[in-house]
Design a protein around this motif. Structure first.
Motif: not given
Ligand SMILES: Cc1cc2nc3c(=O)[nH]c(=O)nc-3n(C[C@H](O)[C@H](O)[C@H](O)COP(=O)(O)OP(=O)(O)OC[C@H]3O[C@@H](n4cnc5c(N)ncnc54)[C@H](O)[C@@H]3O)c2cc1C
Length: 412
Positions: A143-145, A250-253, A97-104
Motif C-alpha cells: 500500500t503506497c501513498a 518506510l514504516p515497516d523498516a 510504502v507499507t505491506t503490513t496491517a499496522e502500516g496500512r
C-alpha cells in the motif's frame, strides 16, 4: 559579548538560538512592538537544528500537527520575500510504502489527517510508486501513498533566515553567552541571569533543546520530554539516486530517506532508542558520540535487513557519512510547547519528537501569540506541556517512555 552590549530589560527573553528560539523571535518581531532578546550559549543553530534531515512532512494523523507544518511552509515563503531571495526548498513530495496491517492503518490515519487539513495525500498503486522512485523495490501487495507537497530544506539555512529576519526587525540576538539562572517575583518569572549579566523580563521562553529541563529545574518547572538519539547515514554518490526524487517513508523498516545531492540520506529508528539524562549532556553536543555505538555500526546492522528489502542498491553502494544528534521526544510523540504550569510568564518550546524543523513555523507563531497574551490562532491544546501531569524528566522510566516514542514513530 560584554555586559554593556546586553540589554538590561526586555519584553521577552528567549533562551536558546536554535531553530525554535529564532522562529519565536521572528514571529514576535512581526508585530513590530516588542523588545526581544535571544541568548545562545554556542553559535546560532549549531546544535540539533543543524543536524536534522529536515523533512517537512505534512501528512500527520492529527490535522492540528499538520497545521503547524503548514505555517512553516508559509514562513519559508514570507522569509524569502523579506530577505529578498527565496529559500531553497526541495519540494518533490513524499512516498510512503507499507505491506503490513499496522502500516496500512497508520498510512490511512496520515491520509485522513492530511485531508482534514486540506493537504493533498493519496494512495497510489505499486507501478506508480516504482515510477516515482525507481530505486525502490515495491511489491504488488504494497500500500503506497504519495503526498506531493512534502519537501525538505537545509535546516541551518532556515534557522538562519528566521534569525536574520528577527534581527533586521529589531531583535537582539546574542551568541556565546549562556543563561545561568531564572529569577522570579510574585509567582511569575522576572528575568534571567547570563554569563554577561542579567536581563529583567516578564516573559521567558525556554527553547534550549535537549538542555531545556536543566534551565527550568531551578524553578521546579519542567517540560515533558527527554533527549533521544536520532541518526542517519548518507551513501556515496550514485547515479541511482537523483536529486529530485520524493522522500520515502518506510514504516515497516522504521526508515525514512531523502536525496542528499547525488546520494541518498536514510535514517533508521532503532527498536530500542536511546535516551540520555540531560545532566550528562555536554554543553556542546556537536560531534557527540554515544558510548554504546559510537560510529552507528550496531544500529545500521540492526536496520539493514529490513531496509535492504526496499533498497536493494544498499548491497553495493558504500556509506559516506554517519550523523547523530539529540532530538527531544515526549511520551506520545507530539510536541510540548506553551505555558509552563505554575510559573507565570514562563514558556517552553520543545519536545518536537523529530519534527522541530517541520513545525518551527507553527511553534514560533503560537508562542509569539501566547507571549503577547493573545489567543493562539492555531489549535495547540494537544501539545500542552501539562498533558502528562507532573513528570520528572530526569527519571529513567520517564525517559524510556520518550525513547519508545521514537522507536514507535512511523511518520516523517
Ligand atoms: C539526526 C537528526 C535528524 C532529524 N531529522 C529531522 C527531520 O527530518 N525533520 C524535522 O523537522 N526535525 C528533525 N530533527 C529534529 C530537529 O533537529 C529538532 O527538533 C530541532 O532542531 C529542535 O530545535 P531546537 O531549537 O529546539 O533545539 P537546538 O537546535 O538544539 O537549539 C537549542 C539551543 O539552546 C542552546 N542552549 C542550551 N542551553 C542554553 C543555555 N543555558 N543558555 C543559552 N543557550 C542554551 C543550545 O546551545 C542550542 O543552540 C532531527 C534531529 C536529528 C538530531
Amino acid at each position: 559579548m560584554t555586559e554593556r552590549l546586553l540589554p538590561r530589560t526586555a519584553d521577552v527573553v528567549i533562551v536558546g538560538g536554535g531553530i525554535l528560539g529564532l522562529s519565536v523571535a521572528w514571529h514576535l518581531t512581526r508585530t513590530g512592538t516588542v523588545r526581544v532578546v535571544v541568548i545562545e550559549r554556542q553559535s546560532l543553530a549549531s546544535q540539533a537544528s543543524s543536524r536534522a534531515a529536515a523533512l517537512l512532512t505534512l501528512g500527520r494523523a492529527d490535522a492540528r500537527f499538520t497545521r503547524l507544518v503548514q505555517r512553516t511552509f508559509a514562513a519559508i515563503e514570507e522569509l524569502g520575500t523579506i530577505l529578498g531571495e527565496p529559500l531553497p526548498l526541495h519540494r518533490y513530495g513524499s512516498l510512503s510504502v507499507t505491506t503490513t496491517a499496522e502500516g496500512r492503518s497508520g498510512l490511512q490515519a496520515l491520509i485522513d489527517g492530511a485531508t482534514r487539513a486540506g493537504v493533498s495525500c493519496e494512495t497510489v498503486g505499486a507501478a506508480d510508486a516504482r515510477r516515482l522512485v525507481p530505486w525502490l523495490a515495491v511489491t504488488e501487495d504494497a500500500t503506497c501513498a504519495f503526498c506531493p507537497d512534502d519537501a525538505f530544506i537545509d535546516p541551518y539555512l532556515l534557522a538562519s533566515a528566521y534569525g536574520t529576519a528577527a534581527r533586521t526587525a529589531g531583535a537582539t540576538i546574542v551568541s556565546g553567552t549562556a543563561v545561568t539562572g531564572l529569577s522570579v517575583a510574585s509567582g511569575g518569572v522576572s528575568g534571567v541571569s547570563t554569563t554577561a549579566g542579567t536581563i529583567a523580563a516578564p516573559v521567558v521562553v525556554i527553547a534550549a533543546g535537549a538542555w531545556s529541563n536543566l534551565v527550568a529545574a531551578s524553578l521546579g518547572a519542567s517540560v515533558p520530554m527527554a533527549p533521544v538519539r536520532s541518526q542517519y547515514w548518507i551513501t556515496l554518490p550514485d547515479a541511482r539516486f537523483p536529486r529530485q526524487h520524493p522522500s520515502v517513508l518506510l514504516p515497516d523498516a522504521r526508515t525514512y530517506t531523502r536525496p542528499e545531492l547525488d546520494a541518498l540520506l536514510f535514517g533508521i529508528r532503532e527498536a530500542n532508542s536511546v535516551s540520555l539524562d540531560p545532566r550528562q549532556l555536554p554543553d556542546d553536543a556537536s560531534g557527540y558520540a554515544f558510548a554504546d555505538d559510537p560510529d552507528g555500526t550496531a544500529s545500521l546492522e540492526e536496520g539493514l535487513p529490513a531496509l535492504r528489502r526496499h533498497l536493494p542498491a544498499l548491497d553495493d553502494v558504500g556509506i559516506r557519512a554517519y550523523l547523530t544528534g539529540f532530538s527531544t521526544y515526549t511520551p506520545d510523540g507530539l510536541p510540548a510547547f506553551g505555558a509552563a504550569a505554575g510559573v507565570r510568564g514562563l514558556m517552553f518550546a520543545g519536545g518536537c519528537s523529530g519534527a522541530g524543523i517541520a513545525i518551527s513555523g507553527g511553534v514560533g507563531l503560537a508562542l509569539a501569540e501566547l507571549a503577547l497574551g493573545r489567543v493562539p490562532s492555531l489549535a495547540i491544546d494537544p501539545f500542552r506541556c501539562d498533558r502528562f501531569g507532573a513528570v520528572d524528566p530526569f527519571d529513567p522510566a520517564f525517559r524510556a517512555r520518550c525513547a519508545a516514542a521514537r522507536s514507535n514513530k512511523r511518520s516523517g
